[in-house]
Design an enzyme around this catalytic site. Structure first.
Site, PDB file in Angstrom:
ATOM      1  N   ASP A 174     -17.071  20.411   0.928  1.00 45.53           N
ATOM      2  CA  ASP A 174     -17.332  18.995   0.685  1.00 45.53           C
ATOM      3  C   ASP A 174     -18.530  18.543   1.513  1.00 45.53           C
ATOM      4  O   ASP A 174     -18.634  18.864   2.702  1.00 45.53           O
ATOM      5  CB  ASP A 174     -16.099  18.168   1.058  1.00 45.53           C
ATOM      6  CG  ASP A 174     -16.220  16.724   0.628  1.00 45.53           C
ATOM      7  OD1 ASP A 174     -16.029  16.457  -0.569  1.00 45.53           O
ATOM      8  OD2 ASP A 174     -16.515  15.864   1.481  1.00 45.53           O
ATOM      9  N   ASN A 182     -25.841   8.228  -0.451  1.00 44.34           N
ATOM     10  CA  ASN A 182     -26.093   7.402  -1.639  1.00 44.34           C
ATOM     11  C   ASN A 182     -26.468   5.972  -1.263  1.00 44.34           C
ATOM     12  O   ASN A 182     -27.390   5.381  -1.829  1.00 44.34           O
ATOM     13  CB  ASN A 182     -24.854   7.378  -2.546  1.00 44.34           C
ATOM     14  CG  ASN A 182     -24.789   8.571  -3.476  1.00 44.34           C
ATOM     15  OD1 ASN A 182     -25.804   9.182  -3.803  1.00 44.34           O
ATOM     16  ND2 ASN A 182     -23.596   8.912  -3.917  1.00 44.34           N
ATOM     17  N   HIS A 187     -28.819   6.828  -5.395  1.00 43.99           N
ATOM     18  CA  HIS A 187     -28.066   7.848  -6.126  1.00 43.99           C
ATOM     19  C   HIS A 187     -28.956   8.973  -6.644  1.00 43.99           C
ATOM     20  O   HIS A 187     -28.493  10.111  -6.789  1.00 43.99           O
ATOM     21  CB  HIS A 187     -27.299   7.204  -7.282  1.00 43.99           C
ATOM     22  CG  HIS A 187     -26.155   6.359  -6.826  1.00 43.99           C
ATOM     23  ND1 HIS A 187     -24.916   6.872  -6.556  1.00 43.99           N
ATOM     24  CD2 HIS A 187     -26.067   5.028  -6.561  1.00 43.99           C
ATOM     25  CE1 HIS A 187     -24.095   5.914  -6.165  1.00 43.99           C
ATOM     26  NE2 HIS A 187     -24.773   4.772  -6.158  1.00 43.99           N
ATOM     27  N   ASP A 191     -28.147  12.823  -6.026  1.00 49.03           N
ATOM     28  CA  ASP A 191     -28.103  13.901  -7.025  1.00 49.03           C
ATOM     29  C   ASP A 191     -28.915  15.105  -6.562  1.00 49.03           C
ATOM     30  O   ASP A 191     -28.515  16.263  -6.764  1.00 49.03           O
ATOM     31  CB  ASP A 191     -28.638  13.406  -8.367  1.00 49.03           C
ATOM     32  CG  ASP A 191     -27.668  12.479  -9.088  1.00 49.03           C
ATOM     33  OD1 ASP A 191     -26.503  12.392  -8.654  1.00 49.03           O
ATOM     34  OD2 ASP A 191     -28.087  11.847 -10.074  1.00 49.03           O
ATOM     35  N   GLU A 218     -18.934  15.317  -4.920  1.00 52.28           N
ATOM     36  CA  GLU A 218     -19.690  16.095  -3.943  1.00 52.28           C
ATOM     37  C   GLU A 218     -18.891  17.291  -3.433  1.00 52.28           C
ATOM     38  O   GLU A 218     -19.190  17.848  -2.375  1.00 52.28           O
ATOM     39  CB  GLU A 218     -20.099  15.208  -2.760  1.00 52.28           C
ATOM     40  CG  GLU A 218     -18.950  14.695  -1.907  1.00 52.28           C
ATOM     41  CD  GLU A 218     -18.358  13.381  -2.391  1.00 52.28           C
ATOM     42  OE1 GLU A 218     -17.741  12.677  -1.575  1.00 52.28           O
ATOM     43  OE2 GLU A 218     -18.502  13.057  -3.593  1.00 52.28           O
TER      44      GLU A 218
END
Length: 312
Positions: A174, A182, A187, A191, A218
Site C-alpha cells: 500500500d 492527491n 489526481h 495517477d 493505491e
C-alpha cells in the site's frame, strides 16, 4: 497473420477423406489438426485447447452429441466454439446439436466456401471475446493485471500448491499517505505515482512464476509461489527500497513516495481458501502502518524474519 499467430482448429471425424478435404480448405489460414475418434478428440481438445472444433456426429466410439456434452462439462473446453459437420440433415439433429451448445451446423456434402465463411464467423467472435476478456483482466491505468485477474491466478496457484505441497507467499503493498499526494499535487500526479509504483514492483519480481496485480486504489498484491517466509520478506524489502523520490513532470521538485508491505507465507490446505491468506497479509500490512509505515511486516513474525527486519 503469421504462422505463430494462426488460430487453431481441431477436426474430429472418423472419415479420412473428410479430414483431408477440411485440411485442404482451411490449412492456409489456420493451424489444423485432426483425430478420428470422439474419445481422442476430447483428450486432444483438453491438451491443445483449440480455438474452434469441427465435429462429426456419426462416429463409432462416441457420437458427436456425446463428445459435445463432454466438452461442455469441462471448464477448460466449454467456451470453445463447436461446429457440427454432419451427413445428418434432418431438423431434429440440427436442433439437438444447437440445444447442446453447438455454435453452428453444416451438412455434408459441404461447400468449401460455406465452410470457410462459417468458420471465419466463429473465429471472429472467438477472437473478439478473447480481446474483451483480456481487456477485462488488465488495469487500465497501470497496464498490469487487475483484481479480477489476480483472483483467478491466486485460486489457480492455491490449488497447485495444495497438490504439490509447496508454500505460497502473499504480499499486500500500500502506498503511504496517498491521500496527501492527491490533495497536495492533484489526481493526475497521483495517477503517475500509482503507475511508477506498479513499474517498480513489477521490476523487483525476478522469477517468471511471481505475479503482481493492482488490487484497488493505491493497493497492490503480489503472489510468490514456492518461497520461504524469509525470502518473501527479502523480496518485499527489495520492492520497498526500490521506491523513493519521484520527480514531478515539469518541476525539479522531488516527492518522496514510500510503501508499507504485509507478508504472509504458509502451506495452503483444503481447510482454508486463498482469501484467508489475503486477510493474514492484510493484517500484517495494518501492523506495518501502525508501526510507522515505510516498512515490511510478516504475519508470522518468525525468529529469522524478525532478525532480518531488525537488521540483525
Amino acid at each position: 497473420m503469421n504462422e505463430t499467430q494462426k488460430n487453431s482448429i481441431l477436426v474430429i471425424d472418423d472419415n479420412t477423406t473428410n479430414i483431408m478435404l477440411l485440411h485442404r480448405i482451411l490449412a492456409e489460414e489456420y493451424t489444423v489438426f485432426a483425430v478420428k475418434s470422439g474419445s481422442e478428440g476430447i483428450k486432444i481438445a483438453l491438451k491443445q485447447l483449440p480455438d474452434i472444433i469441427l465435429l462429426d456426429i456419426v462416429m463409432p466410439d462416441m457420437d458427436g452429441f456425446e463428445v459435445l456434452s463432454a466438452l461442455k462439462n469441462e471448464d477448460d473446453t466449454r467456451h470453445i466454439p463447436v461446429i457440427f459437420i454432419s451427413g445428418l440433415n434432418d431438423h431434429e439433429s440440427e436442433e439437438k446439436g444447437l440445444l447442446l451448445g453447438a455454435s453452428d451446423y453444416i451438412t455434408k456434402p459441404f461447400s468449401p466456401g460455406i465452410v470457410r465463411l462459417r468458420v471465419a464467423n466463429q473465429i471472429t467472435i472467438f477472437n473478439q471475446m478473447k480481446t474483451i476478456e483480456k481487456l477485462s483482466m488488465i488495469d487500465g491505468l497501470t497496464q498490469i493485471p487487475n483484481r479480477r485477474k489476480a483472483e483467478v491466478v491466486l485460486n489457480m496457484e492455491w490449488q497447485r500448491a495444495i497438490v504439490a505441497g509447496h508454500t505460497i507467499s502473499i504480499l499486500m503493498i500500500d502506498i503511504d499517505h496517498f491521500k496527501n499526494v492527491n490533495d497536495t499535487y492533484g489526481h493526475l500526479y497521483g495517477d503517475t505515482v500509482i503507475k511508477q509504483v506498479a513499474t517498480g514492483i513489477k521490476s523487483s519480481l525476478k522469477r517468471s512464476t511471481d505475479f503482481v496485480a493492482r488490487w484497488g486504489g493505491e493497493e497492490f498484491i503480489a503472489l510468490l509461489p514456492e518461497i520461504s517466509a524469509l525470502d518473501a520478506v527479502k523480496i518485499a524489502e527489495r520492492i520497498r527500497k526500490k521506491l523513493g523520490n519521484f520527480n514531478r513532470r515539469g518541476s525539479d521538485e522531488k516527492v518522496k513516495i514510500t510503501v508499507s508491505i504485509g507478508v504472509y507465507t504458509n502451506f495452503p490446505t483444503d481447510s482454508f481458501n486463498v482469501f484467508h491468506y489475503i486477510e493474514q497479509a492484510d493484517q500484517a500490512l495494518y501492523r506495518a502502518k501502525r508501526n510507522g509505515r515505510n516498512r515490511t511486516e510478516h504475519y508470522l513474525n518468525s525468529e529469522d524474519v524478525a532478525v532480518f527486519l531488525s537488521g540483525g
